[in-house]
Design a protein around this motif. Structure first.
Motif, PDB file in Angstrom:
ATOM      1  N   ARG A 230     -47.427 -44.294  42.938  1.00  0.00           N
ATOM      2  CA  ARG A 230     -48.500 -45.236  42.605  1.00  0.00           C
ATOM      3  C   ARG A 230     -48.362 -45.637  41.144  1.00  0.00           C
ATOM      4  O   ARG A 230     -48.086 -44.792  40.292  1.00  0.00           O
ATOM      5  CB  ARG A 230     -49.891 -44.617  42.795  1.00  0.00           C
ATOM      6  CG  ARG A 230     -50.310 -44.353  44.207  1.00  0.00           C
ATOM      7  CD  ARG A 230     -51.720 -43.763  44.235  1.00  0.00           C
ATOM      8  NE  ARG A 230     -52.742 -44.724  43.818  1.00  0.00           N
ATOM      9  CZ  ARG A 230     -54.016 -44.389  43.590  1.00  0.00           C
ATOM     10  NH1 ARG A 230     -54.405 -43.133  43.703  1.00  0.00           N
ATOM     11  NH2 ARG A 230     -54.891 -45.324  43.241  1.00  0.00           N
ATOM     12  N   LEU A 231     -48.534 -46.909  40.868  1.00  0.00           N
ATOM     13  CA  LEU A 231     -48.561 -47.391  39.495  1.00  0.00           C
ATOM     14  C   LEU A 231     -49.700 -48.395  39.408  1.00  0.00           C
ATOM     15  O   LEU A 231     -49.638 -49.470  39.999  1.00  0.00           O
ATOM     16  CB  LEU A 231     -47.233 -48.030  39.098  1.00  0.00           C
ATOM     17  CG  LEU A 231     -47.028 -48.266  37.592  1.00  0.00           C
ATOM     18  CD1 LEU A 231     -45.550 -48.279  37.241  1.00  0.00           C
ATOM     19  CD2 LEU A 231     -47.674 -49.590  37.150  1.00  0.00           C
ATOM     20  N   ARG A 232     -50.751 -48.010  38.693  1.00  0.00           N
ATOM     21  CA  ARG A 232     -51.964 -48.816  38.596  1.00  0.00           C
ATOM     22  C   ARG A 232     -52.122 -49.329  37.168  1.00  0.00           C
ATOM     23  O   ARG A 232     -52.014 -48.562  36.210  1.00  0.00           O
ATOM     24  CB  ARG A 232     -53.177 -47.968  38.990  1.00  0.00           C
ATOM     25  CG  ARG A 232     -54.499 -48.696  38.920  1.00  0.00           C
ATOM     26  CD  ARG A 232     -55.656 -47.777  39.321  1.00  0.00           C
ATOM     27  NE  ARG A 232     -56.918 -48.482  39.246  1.00  0.00           N
ATOM     28  CZ  ARG A 232     -57.429 -49.238  40.206  1.00  0.00           C
ATOM     29  NH1 ARG A 232     -56.763 -49.373  41.347  1.00  0.00           N
ATOM     30  NH2 ARG A 232     -58.578 -49.852  40.055  1.00  0.00           N
ATOM     31  N   GLY A 233     -52.360 -50.603  37.024  1.00  0.00           N
ATOM     32  CA  GLY A 233     -52.654 -51.154  35.712  1.00  0.00           C
ATOM     33  C   GLY A 233     -54.139 -51.047  35.441  1.00  0.00           C
ATOM     34  O   GLY A 233     -54.953 -51.613  36.181  1.00  0.00           O
ATOM     35  N   ASN A 234     -54.516 -50.299  34.424  1.00  0.00           N
ATOM     36  CA  ASN A 234     -55.930 -50.140  34.095  1.00  0.00           C
ATOM     37  C   ASN A 234     -56.381 -51.304  33.218  1.00  0.00           C
ATOM     38  O   ASN A 234     -55.839 -51.518  32.139  1.00  0.00           O
ATOM     39  CB  ASN A 234     -56.170 -48.805  33.380  1.00  0.00           C
ATOM     40  CG  ASN A 234     -57.647 -48.443  33.313  1.00  0.00           C
ATOM     41  OD1 ASN A 234     -58.508 -49.225  33.728  1.00  0.00           O
ATOM     42  ND2 ASN A 234     -57.950 -47.269  32.799  1.00  0.00           N
ATOM     43  N   SER A 235     -57.372 -52.053  33.694  1.00  0.00           N
ATOM     44  CA  SER A 235     -57.946 -53.217  33.003  1.00  0.00           C
ATOM     45  C   SER A 235     -56.947 -54.354  32.800  1.00  0.00           C
ATOM     46  O   SER A 235     -56.717 -54.811  31.680  1.00  0.00           O
ATOM     47  CB  SER A 235     -58.539 -52.798  31.650  1.00  0.00           C
ATOM     48  OG  SER A 235     -59.639 -51.947  31.836  1.00  0.00           O
ATOM     49  N   GLU A 264     -53.042 -52.440  41.593  1.00  0.00           N
ATOM     50  CA  GLU A 264     -51.825 -51.800  42.109  1.00  0.00           C
ATOM     51  C   GLU A 264     -50.916 -52.789  42.817  1.00  0.00           C
ATOM     52  O   GLU A 264     -49.999 -52.398  43.555  1.00  0.00           O
ATOM     53  CB  GLU A 264     -52.203 -50.631  43.023  1.00  0.00           C
ATOM     54  CG  GLU A 264     -52.922 -49.521  42.282  1.00  0.00           C
ATOM     55  CD  GLU A 264     -53.111 -48.256  43.102  1.00  0.00           C
ATOM     56  OE1 GLU A 264     -52.174 -47.889  43.836  1.00  0.00           O
ATOM     57  OE2 GLU A 264     -54.180 -47.628  42.981  1.00  0.00           O
ATOM     58  N   VAL A 265     -51.160 -54.077  42.587  1.00  0.00           N
ATOM     59  CA  VAL A 265     -50.346 -55.125  43.208  1.00  0.00           C
ATOM     60  C   VAL A 265     -49.342 -55.653  42.184  1.00  0.00           C
ATOM     61  O   VAL A 265     -49.744 -56.161  41.132  1.00  0.00           O
ATOM     62  CB  VAL A 265     -51.233 -56.280  43.715  1.00  0.00           C
ATOM     63  CG1 VAL A 265     -50.375 -57.408  44.273  1.00  0.00           C
ATOM     64  CG2 VAL A 265     -52.228 -55.781  44.753  1.00  0.00           C
ATOM     65  N   PRO A 266     -48.018 -55.552  42.455  1.00  0.00           N
ATOM     66  CA  PRO A 266     -47.052 -56.142  41.533  1.00  0.00           C
ATOM     67  C   PRO A 266     -47.225 -57.658  41.487  1.00  0.00           C
ATOM     68  O   PRO A 266     -47.532 -58.280  42.512  1.00  0.00           O
ATOM     69  CB  PRO A 266     -45.701 -55.771  42.163  1.00  0.00           C
ATOM     70  CG  PRO A 266     -46.012 -54.600  43.061  1.00  0.00           C
ATOM     71  CD  PRO A 266     -47.404 -54.860  43.581  1.00  0.00           C
ATOM     72  N   PRO A 267     -47.016 -58.304  40.333  1.00  0.00           N
ATOM     73  CA  PRO A 267     -46.655 -57.706  39.043  1.00  0.00           C
ATOM     74  C   PRO A 267     -47.861 -57.343  38.181  1.00  0.00           C
ATOM     75  O   PRO A 267     -47.691 -56.894  37.062  1.00  0.00           O
ATOM     76  CB  PRO A 267     -45.849 -58.819  38.385  1.00  0.00           C
ATOM     77  CG  PRO A 267     -46.560 -60.072  38.839  1.00  0.00           C
ATOM     78  CD  PRO A 267     -46.997 -59.785  40.258  1.00  0.00           C
TER      79      PRO A 267
END
Length: 284
Positions: A230-235, A264-267
């Protein structure tokens, strides 16, 4: 201002790892008693950021789970994980920060195994933990120590175990070098430093600080045989909006929902202010 000095023997232009660690210890000894007042900041953007952190980490932890929180500091996440019934160990380089964490645990009738130590040399046996966590702490690791820290995480995880972490995103820093939310603890992107301003003592303190890109994390985990799941971008959205806009409940609700969907949706996940990542050790 208290800062870290460039010694005569440096590698790649940075102070030696031992000198950087001594600086981190010194700085956190000064700010330990006020740390919880400094982070998080106040305002709707900070609230969205902090809620995303807590949802990502705390919602993933189960009662009875054996967890190691590295760089646990004053127990910002150690305490709520213990409150959920996890068997928590915490490690931090600063004894002063651990003393605050111990006090908070005691006040709540909770317990955790707190130890002073170095992430690059974890004082735990192989395969001791189901989960290793680290939030807002890995940026203090000297660059030369990064491979050792990730190797140690892999070592102390049981087969099939995972790491959950939060770090500042160097890809975001390529777009914006300032700190969007924090008003007192400010990253100097160019100098690779974290500045502690407006302290109780009236002094300013400076510690080394190195952000991570998604590629950095994927590579560091792959090198020790772990896989990012999982790779989540915070804010990824709120970071660009003024608090005056986010104070509108309707706007804040819409932004929060959009971030939960897109984070969590690329990009989009690669462009968050911070990164929230899960990586798993092979089961066999």
């Amino acid at each position: 201002m208290t800062t870290f000095q460039q010694p005569t023997n440096v590698s790649n232009g940075y102070p030696r790892p031992d000198e950087q660690k001594d600086t981190v210890k010194s700085v956190y000894r000064q700010v330990a008693e006020e740390y919880d007042e400094r982070i998080p900041g106040a305002g709707p953007s900070d609230d969205l950021f902090t809620r995303s952190e807590r949802d990502f980490l705390i919602d993933s932890i189960s009662s009875g789970e054996k967890v190691l929180d590295i760089g646990c500091g004053t127990g910002r996440f150690t305490v709520p994980m213990a409150d959920k019934g996890a068997q928590v160990s915490g490690l931090d380089i600063s004894r002063s920060m651990l003393e605050v964490a111990e006090r908070k645990l005691h006040e709540r009738g909770l317990s955790a195994d707190l130890r002073e130590g170095d992430m690059a040399h974890l004082p735990f046996p192989d395969a001791s933990f189901d989960t290793v966590t680290s939030m807002l702490a890995l940026m203090h690791i000297p660059l030369a120590d990064r491979p050792a820290v990730f190797a140690e995480v892999q070592r102390v995880l049981r087969p099939g175990g995972r790491m959950l972490l939060g770090v500042k995103n160097s890809v975001f820093e390529e777009m914006f070098t300032g700190d969007r939310f924090a008003s007192v603890d400010v990253t100097d992107v160019e100098s690779k430093q974290l500045l502690f301003t407006n302290t109780r003592s009236g002094e300013e303190y400076v510690a080394p600080w190195y952000s991570f890109s998604p590629r950095d994390l994927t590579t560091l985990f792959a090198t020790v045989g772990m896989t990012v799941t999982r790779l989540r971008g915070n804010s990824p959205i709120a970071v660009w909006l003024a608090d005056e806009v986010l104070r509108d409940e309707g706007v804040r609700s819409f932004v929060g929902a959009a971030e939960r969907f897109l984070a969590e949706v690329p990009p989009f996940n690669h462009f968050g202010y911070h990164l929230l990542v899960e990586a798993v050790k092979p089961a066999v």
